[in-house]
Design a protein around this motif. Structure first.
Motif, PDB file in Angstrom:
ATOM      1  N   ILE A   1       0.839  -1.206   0.000  1.00  0.00           N
ATOM      2  CA  ILE A   1       0.000   0.000   0.000  1.00  0.00           C
ATOM      3  C   ILE A   1       0.871   1.251   0.000  1.00  0.00           C
ATOM      4  O   ILE A   1       0.618   2.210  -0.744  1.00  0.00           O
ATOM      5  N   LEU A   2       1.910   1.263   0.835  1.00  0.00           N
ATOM      6  CA  LEU A   2       2.815   2.420   0.902  1.00  0.00           C
ATOM      7  C   LEU A   2       3.520   2.657  -0.436  1.00  0.00           C
ATOM      8  O   LEU A   2       3.672   3.794  -0.878  1.00  0.00           O
ATOM      9  N   ILE A   3       3.936   1.560  -1.085  1.00  0.00           N
ATOM     10  CA  ILE A   3       4.614   1.679  -2.387  1.00  0.00           C
ATOM     11  C   ILE A   3       3.667   2.248  -3.437  1.00  0.00           C
ATOM     12  O   ILE A   3       4.038   3.122  -4.231  1.00  0.00           O
ATOM     13  N   LYS A   4       2.421   1.765  -3.442  1.00  0.00           N
ATOM     14  CA  LYS A   4       1.427   2.266  -4.405  1.00  0.00           C
ATOM     15  C   LYS A   4       1.130   3.749  -4.175  1.00  0.00           C
ATOM     16  O   LYS A   4       1.045   4.528  -5.125  1.00  0.00           O
ATOM     17  N   LEU A   5       0.958   4.122  -2.905  1.00  0.00           N
ATOM     18  CA  LEU A   5       0.693   5.530  -2.584  1.00  0.00           C
ATOM     19  C   LEU A   5       1.890   6.408  -2.946  1.00  0.00           C
ATOM     20  O   LEU A   5       1.723   7.544  -3.385  1.00  0.00           O
ATOM     21  N   ASN A   6       3.085   5.869  -2.773  1.00  0.00           N
ATOM     22  CA  ASN A   6       4.295   6.607  -3.133  1.00  0.00           C
ATOM     23  C   ASN A   6       4.380   6.802  -4.650  1.00  0.00           C
ATOM     24  O   ASN A   6       4.736   7.887  -5.129  1.00  0.00           O
ATOM     25  N   LYS A   7       4.028   5.764  -5.417  1.00  0.00           N
ATOM     26  CA  LYS A   7       4.034   5.861  -6.884  1.00  0.00           C
ATOM     27  C   LYS A   7       3.005   6.867  -7.376  1.00  0.00           C
ATOM     28  O   LYS A   7       3.234   7.592  -8.346  1.00  0.00           O
ATOM     29  N   GLU A   8       1.843   6.896  -6.700  1.00  0.00           N
ATOM     30  CA  GLU A   8       0.768   7.802  -7.104  1.00  0.00           C
ATOM     31  C   GLU A   8       1.026   9.240  -6.669  1.00  0.00           C
ATOM     32  O   GLU A   8       0.308  10.151  -7.085  1.00  0.00           O
ATOM     33  N   GLY A   9       2.035   9.441  -5.820  1.00  0.00           N
ATOM     34  CA  GLY A   9       2.361  10.779  -5.364  1.00  0.00           C
ATOM     35  C   GLY A   9       1.591  11.241  -4.143  1.00  0.00           C
ATOM     36  O   GLY A   9       1.693  12.397  -3.721  1.00  0.00           O
ATOM     37  N   SER A  10       0.780  10.335  -3.556  1.00  0.00           N
ATOM     38  CA  SER A  10       0.015  10.707  -2.352  1.00  0.00           C
ATOM     39  C   SER A  10       0.937  10.910  -1.158  1.00  0.00           C
ATOM     40  O   SER A  10       0.656  11.737  -0.281  1.00  0.00           O
ATOM     41  N   ILE A  11       1.993  10.106  -1.099  1.00  0.00           N
ATOM     42  CA  ILE A  11       3.017  10.270  -0.064  1.00  0.00           C
ATOM     43  C   ILE A  11       4.385  10.256  -0.743  1.00  0.00           C
ATOM     44  O   ILE A  11       4.505   9.834  -1.903  1.00  0.00           O
ATOM     45  N   HIS A  12       5.420  10.710  -0.032  1.00  0.00           N
ATOM     46  CA  HIS A  12       6.765  10.762  -0.605  1.00  0.00           C
ATOM     47  C   HIS A  12       7.750  10.140   0.389  1.00  0.00           C
ATOM     48  O   HIS A  12       8.271  10.818   1.260  1.00  0.00           O
TER      49      HIS A  12
END
Length: 354
Positions: A339-350
């Motif tokens: 989930i963290l990797i997906k959110l990082n790819k989408e730019g939601s988190i860095h």
């Protein structure tokens, strides 16, 4: 500028550290407490699409469709559990009843033959062998007494837990009905409590969680299927009765890191060898080695492919998760990382650069 970056890094680090601790505490203590409702909402989410489809095509109210689907589901589940439970109880009962005759008619004569041959070849060892035989009798008697005590204790403990189990089961079933019937009302109410940007983030997070869990379930379904096939074929070759039932039960046990197939196959192999059934004894040992090797090779690869992680990363996360949170950690840590990797790819988190 560097100082600002360092401050930002420290703030992010402590934020995610606190978040991780909160997740850990939630999973360790809050999650078990609310388990009936967690299971209820999972069941509601599982049947949501099929209920929507039936409601749309038949124009029957959602409440009636939900009741029908869940009644069918619980009826089938109860029927399957009853059949497996009856077969397991019958097998365990017959095994316990046959233990004395197996000991007198199979185990004891086999050991006696070996000791007689030893005494004939080495007469000086007679005293030691007699003492050894007496020790075996005493050890087996003590072991059987301990096993009987443990079995009685487990049965008593299980009986005392029946009211608690029934309460949890009732709450699970009732909550699943309420969550299924009012699924959209509940979700809309929760979403309305957040701002528009937060709503998008929550929906995205929900989709990622469901997608990751779905992929994880697919991965372990594939692993269970492969283990089931290996066990069933192995049991069929060895002439074990009801090979497919035993294959299914042990394949499910194999998912558990503490137990695994070794908890069943290794004792089975030792008992068979002691009783003189070398075919089954050696066969069980070979089967265990094959399953273990195949499992260690395919598990990180299959799970990693499904959830989008490298096999070695998946293996590390599964091991650490199991050490921290037991069986549940096998699922939680890899899914959280995904989930963290997906959110990082989408730019939601860095968190890191890709």
């Amino acid at each position: 500028m560097n100082l600002n970056k360092q401050r930002a890094f420290i703030i992010h680090f402590f934020f995610f550290l606190i978040l991780t601790l909160l997740v850990y505490v939630g999973i360790k203590y809050v999650f078990p407490l609310l388990m009936p409702f967690v299971v209820g909402i999972v069941i509601a989410m599982t049947f949501r699409n099929i209920i929507d489809m039936i409601e749309k095509k038949t124009h029957i109210k959602r409440v009636f469709v939900s009741l029908f689907i869940l009644l069918v589901f619980y009826s089938l589940l109860g029927f399957i559990i009853s059949i497996i439970g009856v077969k397991m109880i019958n097998f365990i009962s017959s095994l316990f009843y046959s233990l004395p005759s197996l000991y007198k008619e199979t185990f004891l004569p086999a050991v006696q033959t070996v000791t007689d041959n030893m005494i004939q070849k080495y007469p000086s060892t007679k005293t030691y062998i007699d003492n050894f035989m007496n020790n075996i009798d005493q050890s087996l008697f003590d072991s059987l007494s301990k096993i009987s005590t443990k079995v009685v204790g487990m049965a008593t403990g299980l009986a005392s837990q029946v009211p608690t189990i029934l309460i949890k089961l009732i709450f699970t079933i009732v909550s699943s009905f309420f969550f299924t019937i009012d699924y959209y009302k509940i979700t809309r109410f929760i979403i309305r409590q957040f701002r528009e940007e937060q709503q998008k983030m929550i929906i995205k997070l929900k989709d990622n969680i469901i997608g990751s869990l779905g992929n994880f379930i697919k991965a372990y379904s594939a692993i269970i299927s492969i283990t089931f096939a290996e066990l069933s074929i192995g049991f069929w070759i060895l002439g074990i009765p009801t090979p497919f039932l035993f294959g299914l039960l042990i394949a499910i046990i194999d998912i558990m890191p503490i137990l695994g197939t070794g908890a069943i196959l290794l004792p089975w192999s030792i008992v068979a060898l002691i009783m003189g059934n070398s075919k089954v004894g050696i066969g069980m040992l070979v089967l265990y080695i094959v399953i273990t090797v195949v499992r260690q090779i395919i598990e990180p690869k299959i799970v990693g492919q499904q959830i989008g992680l490298y096999p070695i990363v998946t293996l590390i996360l599964m091991y650490v998760g199991a050490q921290l949170m037991g069986v549940l950690g096998l699922l939680i840590l890899p899914v959280t990382a995904t989930i963290l990797i997906k959110l990082n790819k989408e730019g939601s988190i860095h968190l890191f650069k890709i």
